[in-house]
Scaffold this active site. Sequence first.
Site, short mmCIF file in Angstrom:
data_model
loop_
_atom_site.label_atom_id
_atom_site.label_comp_id
_atom_site.label_asym_id
_atom_site.label_seq_id
_atom_site.Cartn_x
_atom_site.Cartn_y
_atom_site.Cartn_z
N HIS A 133 6.36 11.38 -4.14
CA HIS A 133 7.29 10.53 -4.89
C HIS A 133 8.00 11.44 -5.90
CE1 HIS A 133 8.41 7.45 -7.89
NE2 HIS A 133 8.27 6.57 -6.91
N ASP A 212 -2.19 11.80 -7.00
CA ASP A 212 -1.35 10.66 -7.36
C ASP A 212 -1.89 9.44 -6.62
OD1 ASP A 212 0.56 8.70 -7.43
OD2 ASP A 212 2.25 10.00 -6.96
N GLN A 215 -0.40 4.56 -5.03
CA GLN A 215 -0.53 3.65 -3.88
C GLN A 215 -1.98 3.44 -3.47
OE1 GLN A 215 1.93 1.86 -2.61
NE2 GLN A 215 3.44 2.85 -3.93
N LYS A 238 0.80 -1.82 -9.88
CA LYS A 238 0.64 -1.77 -8.43
C LYS A 238 -0.71 -2.33 -7.99
CE LYS A 238 3.78 2.12 -7.83
NZ LYS A 238 5.05 1.65 -7.30
N CYS A 376 12.40 6.72 -3.47
CA CYS A 376 12.05 7.82 -4.40
C CYS A 376 11.33 8.95 -3.68
CB CYS A 376 11.19 7.34 -5.57
SG CYS A 376 12.01 6.12 -6.60
N1 PLP Z 1 3.76 7.92 -7.07
C1 PLP Z 1 3.80 7.11 -6.01
C2 PLP Z 1 3.13 7.52 -4.74
C3 PLP Z 1 4.44 5.88 -6.12
O1 PLP Z 1 4.49 5.06 -5.06
C4 PLP Z 1 5.06 5.52 -7.33
C5 PLP Z 1 5.82 4.27 -7.45
O2 PLP Z 1 6.30 3.72 -6.50
C6 PLP Z 1 4.97 6.40 -8.41
C7 PLP Z 1 4.31 7.59 -8.23
C8 PLP Z 1 5.56 6.07 -9.74
O3 PLP Z 1 4.90 4.97 -10.29
P1 PLP Z 1 5.44 4.27 -11.62
O4 PLP Z 1 6.87 3.90 -11.34
O5 PLP Z 1 4.56 3.08 -11.78
O6 PLP Z 1 5.31 5.25 -12.73
#
Ligand code: PLP
Length: 418
Positions: A133, A212, A215, A238, A376
């Site tokens: 992401h 990370d 998900q 999430k 993203c």
């Molecule tokens: N990393 C992953 C794999 C994500 O799917 C997301 C959000 O979709 C993020 C990071 C960023 O999360 P946040 O927008 O809650 O900070």
Amino acid sequence: MESRYDDRRGKITIRNDLVELNIKNDFPIFSNNKDLIYLDNASTTQKPQVVINKLIEFYTKYNSNIHRAEYKLANIATKEYEESRQIVADFINANKLEIIFTRGTTESINLIAYSWGNNLYEDDEILISEMEHHSNIIPWQMLAKQKNIKIKYIPILENGELDIKSIKDLINDKTKLVSLTHMSNTLGTINPVNKIIKKIKQYNSDIKILIDGAQSISHIDIDVKKINCDFFVFSGHKIMGPTGVGALYIKKKLMNEMVPFLMGGQMIKEVNKFDSTWNDSPWKFEAGTSNIAQVIGFGEAINYFNKLDIKNINTYENMLLNILIERLKEIKPVKIYGHIKNQGPVISFNIKNCHPYDVSKLLDTYNIAIRSGHHCTQTLMKSLGTDYTNRVSLYAYNSLNDINYFVDRLIDVIKILN
Ligand code: PLP
């Protein structure tokens, strides 16, 4: 399982093993939007009434600032806030003092890049992957520019898996951090992080690992000790919690090597005119007034999730995902990206001659919410050879009817667009 012939869809499979979790009634969004088919759960999840009640409880019963006052209200707020830290810690098998509350995954990664990244020097290397992401790319790019550090990428294979074999050629004595997503928000791919970390730590146990979990937190049983990562990050929204709150796990001994991220109230021990000392961790990293209500609501969301039991959630979501894939495969012009066996309930696809934007816009006319775009993950899109996909992401409250209605309407949309 048995098969029968359907006039419209041809041969279809009837499953006798369907069990619905049946929790839609816990989520007021669905009674307020009767026809809503919500399939954008990788983006954010809906909130159960118990979480909404917890936010109302805070604001109506003990709204006050935490960690600073002696009166009863403030003590309740502080106790609830710190209880959430324990709930989050237990959820991922961490120690309470290893959990920092942030605004979410993005802020957590930025915190690490700033606070731990402060220890990096010119020519050091960071290894990430092509399926990250943007929030696990941009903070490293900024750091790389400031410090003259090199970023390397683990490529992905055609099936959407990471090319794990390439890792041995990508790490070396300059590698200081490997930062990987546990589960791709675009493809659903679940990366075998335990195996990857074992290999990397065997090579050099000083290489730090960031996972990370934005998900994976909702779909995989997380044990940071078993994973053996140094950092684990995720967002409350999430996993049915409020927006504006997330958690950052840092292995205890690393916290002392990290400078504070934000400066101000609460993160200090003593302030003199020209110098100050820092509070103990994790409070050293929680400057200013926190998102108190959201943190408390986050704890309640995890309590709710735990009651459902991750095993039931997994079984149910996998069943829905398999049915979704079976049905999508029936539609000839649909191209599914990177579908593998070990996959969370997220699927990306494109349809010949149909722009993903048009598909999602038309589905919205039937009250079906799916995503279109790059999600993203533009580096992943480039590896997949496309700019955009449609993405369907499922959650425990989705029903079989949601899936069937979505696929039926998708077939209608394809006819309209052709
Ligand atoms: N990393 C992953 C794999 C994500 O799917 C997301 C959000 O979709 C993020 C990071 C960023 O999360 P946040 O927008 O809650 O900070």
